[in-house]
Design a protein around this motif. Structure first.
Motif, PDB file in Angstrom:
ATOM      1  N   SER A 260       0.812  -1.227   0.000  1.00  0.00           N
ATOM      2  CA  SER A 260       0.000   0.000   0.000  1.00  0.00           C
ATOM      3  C   SER A 260       0.841   1.271   0.000  1.00  0.00           C
ATOM      4  N   THR A 261       2.100   1.180   0.439  1.00  0.00           N
ATOM      5  CA  THR A 261       2.934   2.383   0.549  1.00  0.00           C
ATOM      6  C   THR A 261       4.100   2.419  -0.436  1.00  0.00           C
ATOM      7  N   ARG A 262       4.365   1.288  -1.103  1.00  0.00           N
ATOM      8  CA  ARG A 262       5.507   1.156  -2.004  1.00  0.00           C
ATOM      9  C   ARG A 262       6.841   1.344  -1.269  1.00  0.00           C
ATOM     10  N   ALA A 263       6.819   1.084   0.039  1.00  0.00           N
ATOM     11  CA  ALA A 263       8.045   1.095   0.849  1.00  0.00           C
ATOM     12  C   ALA A 263       8.400  -0.356   1.186  1.00  0.00           C
ATOM     13  N   THR A 264       9.666  -0.603   1.491  1.00  0.00           N
ATOM     14  CA  THR A 264      10.097  -1.957   1.833  1.00  0.00           C
ATOM     15  C   THR A 264      10.034  -2.126   3.352  1.00  0.00           C
ATOM     16  N   ILE A 265       8.968  -2.785   3.809  1.00  0.00           N
ATOM     17  CA  ILE A 265       8.772  -3.020   5.239  1.00  0.00           C
ATOM     18  C   ILE A 265       9.100  -4.481   5.516  1.00  0.00           C
ATOM     19  N   THR A 266       9.963  -4.736   6.490  1.00  0.00           N
ATOM     20  CA  THR A 266      10.368  -6.117   6.776  1.00  0.00           C
ATOM     21  C   THR A 266       9.686  -6.647   8.032  1.00  0.00           C
ATOM     22  N   ARG A 267       9.715  -7.954   8.143  1.00  0.00           N
ATOM     23  CA  ARG A 267       9.164  -8.645   9.313  1.00  0.00           C
ATOM     24  C   ARG A 267       9.797  -8.141  10.601  1.00  0.00           C
ATOM     25  N   ASN A 268      11.124  -8.031  10.615  1.00  0.00           N
ATOM     26  CA  ASN A 268      11.813  -7.631  11.844  1.00  0.00           C
ATOM     27  C   ASN A 268      11.503  -6.200  12.254  1.00  0.00           C
ATOM     28  N   ILE A 283       5.829   6.338   7.483  1.00  0.00           N
ATOM     29  CA  ILE A 283       6.259   5.958   6.133  1.00  0.00           C
ATOM     30  C   ILE A 283       6.029   7.135   5.196  1.00  0.00           C
ATOM     31  N   ARG A 284       7.092   7.624   4.597  1.00  0.00           N
ATOM     32  CA  ARG A 284       7.017   8.752   3.669  1.00  0.00           C
ATOM     33  C   ARG A 284       6.274   9.946   4.285  1.00  0.00           C
ATOM     34  N   GLY A 285       6.558  10.201   5.559  1.00  0.00           N
ATOM     35  CA  GLY A 285       5.987  11.367   6.231  1.00  0.00           C
ATOM     36  C   GLY A 285       4.578  11.180   6.744  1.00  0.00           C
ATOM     37  N   LYS A 286       4.012   9.986   6.589  1.00  0.00           N
ATOM     38  CA  LYS A 286       2.637   9.726   7.041  1.00  0.00           C
ATOM     39  C   LYS A 286       2.663   8.680   8.149  1.00  0.00           C
ATOM     40  N   ILE A 287       1.797   8.858   9.157  1.00  0.00           N
ATOM     41  CA  ILE A 287       1.730   7.931  10.276  1.00  0.00           C
ATOM     42  C   ILE A 287       0.707   6.836   9.977  1.00  0.00           C
ATOM     43  N   TYR A 288       1.148   5.581  10.112  1.00  0.00           N
ATOM     44  CA  TYR A 288       0.266   4.435   9.889  1.00  0.00           C
ATOM     45  C   TYR A 288       0.060   3.712  11.224  1.00  0.00           C
ATOM     46  N   PRO A 289      -1.163   3.691  11.760  1.00  0.00           N
ATOM     47  CA  PRO A 289      -1.415   2.943  12.997  1.00  0.00           C
ATOM     48  C   PRO A 289      -1.386   1.439  12.724  1.00  0.00           C
ATOM     49  N   LEU A 290      -0.783   0.690  13.642  1.00  0.00           N
ATOM     50  CA  LEU A 290      -0.599  -0.751  13.450  1.00  0.00           C
ATOM     51  C   LEU A 290      -1.485  -1.607  14.350  1.00  0.00           C
ATOM     52  N   GLN A 291      -2.043  -1.014  15.393  1.00  0.00           N
ATOM     53  CA  GLN A 291      -2.666  -1.810  16.449  1.00  0.00           C
ATOM     54  C   GLN A 291      -3.777  -2.727  15.945  1.00  0.00           C
ATOM     55  N   LYS A 292      -4.721  -2.219  15.173  1.00  0.00           N
ATOM     56  CA  LYS A 292      -5.858  -3.049  14.751  1.00  0.00           C
ATOM     57  C   LYS A 292      -5.399  -4.232  13.893  1.00  0.00           C
ATOM     58  N   GLU A 293      -4.504  -3.976  12.938  1.00  0.00           N
ATOM     59  CA  GLU A 293      -4.029  -5.041  12.063  1.00  0.00           C
ATOM     60  C   GLU A 293      -3.265  -6.091  12.864  1.00  0.00           C
ATOM     61  N   ILE A 294      -2.464  -5.648  13.820  1.00  0.00           N
ATOM     62  CA  ILE A 294      -1.709  -6.587  14.657  1.00  0.00           C
ATOM     63  C   ILE A 294      -2.661  -7.450  15.480  1.00  0.00           C
ATOM     64  N   GLU A 295      -3.635  -6.810  16.119  1.00  0.00           N
ATOM     65  CA  GLU A 295      -4.580  -7.560  16.949  1.00  0.00           C
ATOM     66  C   GLU A 295      -5.392  -8.550  16.125  1.00  0.00           C
ATOM     67  N   ASP A 296      -5.835  -8.159  14.948  1.00  0.00           N
ATOM     68  CA  ASP A 296      -6.613  -9.066  14.095  1.00  0.00           C
ATOM     69  C   ASP A 296      -5.792 -10.288  13.706  1.00  0.00           C
ATOM     70  N   GLN A 297      -4.526 -10.070  13.297  1.00  0.00           N
ATOM     71  CA  GLN A 297      -3.679 -11.177  12.865  1.00  0.00           C
ATOM     72  C   GLN A 297      -3.330 -12.108  14.022  1.00  0.00           C
ATOM     73  N   LEU A 298      -2.967 -11.537  15.172  1.00  0.00           N
ATOM     74  CA  LEU A 298      -2.549 -12.369  16.300  1.00  0.00           C
ATOM     75  C   LEU A 298      -3.726 -13.122  16.908  1.00  0.00           C
ATOM     76  N   PHE A 299      -4.913 -12.507  16.903  1.00  0.00           N
ATOM     77  CA  PHE A 299      -6.090 -13.210  17.410  1.00  0.00           C
ATOM     78  C   PHE A 299      -6.426 -14.403  16.517  1.00  0.00           C
ATOM     79  N   SER A 300      -6.299 -14.230  15.216  1.00  0.00           N
ATOM     80  CA  SER A 300      -6.545 -15.320  14.266  1.00  0.00           C
ATOM     81  C   SER A 300      -5.585 -16.488  14.522  1.00  0.00           C
TER      82      SER A 300
END
Length: 380
Positions: A260-268, A283-300
């Protein structure tokens, strides 16, 4: 009259140090004794021999070990092989690591042993130019077969010259690492061994673990191992596992952000954010919140693990207790606890009582178990 050999110097016998090495796809956990375990990112970045770097030299005394771990730049030459240069750990991540693809079997990872060799060399006293080690390590339950065990032993059982490079790409200290013996066991099984023995592995701390059925949920980076130990021995029929680990779900977050950002984001990079409870990424001057995506993936992921445990316990109802360990176990605890409450399942989370309680660190359970096995097998 010439008196003989009793007056002649006897060559020093180099003792082989027993080592427990948890060669995780995410991190290396290394135990030499009952205290002071070593943990670093099991990340490597292959570099040109002539490349110059800006980082500080790693040369220094014991008080500088933290800085050393963050600036590991080594050249490794196996016996009869060619030299290769690697950045290791945090330095590899910053420089652009050779990321291991999820699904790669541990025995097929050609660089999984490189951080181990660097840490064995770093652990060797500066007055010594050569050191011998006997290693116990593991493979995931579903990858534990004769072929994979032979591959892992062949990768480790050799002599390696390890040279530390300075900031000007000049060779510094050189240590010959000789691995005399290697034992490969199923991951998760050493957890029970660790809990059963005392801290120094010379007495029984929990005799009840020698009898009956006990389970382990070892949540790693690429796999989740669920061995069942019956009367002190692994039960292959009752044991299970998942060919997914915490990295599978972290990769989904990294991949989504990269696309979605065309940036290289790694697992680590994502893992670092989670472990530091920093759930925003700029990323590129914009703040991306991670909490919801993290919680959804880890709950799954937590729900999938509980499904497996539910199935195992329904078939093997005599299992007295499941111990939850591994870096993923620590991360998934709140999600596992939420699901367990709905299903009337009780799991035992191994947790540290204080910052010095390393033998109760959930991430070090296999490593301490390997070390105790090594001490029992190879001696002190």
């Amino acid at each position: 009259m010439h008196t003989s050999s009793s007056a002649e110097a006897t060559p020093a016998v180099l003792v082989s140090t027993p080592v427990g090495a948890d060669l995780g796809n995410d991190s290396l956990k290394l135990v030499f004794d009952a205290r002071n375990p070593v943990t670093i990112k099991n990340a490597v970045s292959r570099r040109l021999m002539t490349e110059r770097r800006k980082n500080l030299s790693i040369d220094g005394d014991d008080e500088q070990k933290k800085r050393q771990y963050n600036n590991l730049d080594v050249v490794v030459r196996p016996l009869g092989g060619a030299e290769e240069r690697f950045y290791i750990g945090d330095m590899a991540i910053e420089a652009g690591e050779d990321e291991t693809v999820v699904g790669t079997e541990k025995a097929d990872n050609p660089y999984i042993h490189i951080p181990l060799l660097a840490m064995l060399a770093l652990h060797t006293p500066r007055r010594e130019k050569e050191a011998h080690f006997s290693v116990v390590c593991g493979l995931p339950i579903k990858q534990f077969n004769e072929t994979a065990r032979a591959k892992m032993k062949d990768r480790l059982l050799s002599e390696f010259d390890v040279t530390f490079m300075d900031a000007q790409s000049q060779p510094g200290r050189k240590v010959r690492i000789i691995i005399d013996d290697v034992v490969v066991v199923p991951e998760g099984v050493p957890v029970i061994f660790n809990r059963m023995l005392n801290e120094t592995a010379d007495d029984i701390a929990r005799p009840e673990l020698r009898q009956g059925s006990w389970g382990v949920i070892d949540i790693g980076a690429f796999t989740t191992d669920c061995p069942v130990i019956v009367n002190g021995k692994p039960d292959s029929m009752a044991s299970d596992g998942i060919d997914e680990g915490i990295a599978t779900y972290i990769d989904r977050i990294a991949s989504s952000l990269s696309n979605s950002t065309r940036a290289t984001i790694t697992r680590n990079q994502i893992l670092h954010k989670i472990l530091n409870n920093d759930l925003e990424l700029v990323i590129r001057g914009k703040i991306y919140p991670l909490q919801k995506e993290i919680e959804d993936q880890l709950f799954s992921f937590a729900r999938k693990i509980i499904d497996v445990i539910d199935r195992m316990w329904s078939k093997n109802y005599e299992i007295r207790e499941f111990f939850v360990v591994g870096g993923g176990g620590k991360m998934l605890k709140p999600f596992l606890a939420r699901i367990m409450a709905d299903r009337d399942i009780a799991l035992t989370f191994i947790e540290m009582k204080n910052s010095r309680d390393d033998q109760n660190d959930p991430q070090l359970q296999n490593a301490y178990g390997y070390w105790k096995m090594a001490k029992q097998r190879f001696g002190a």
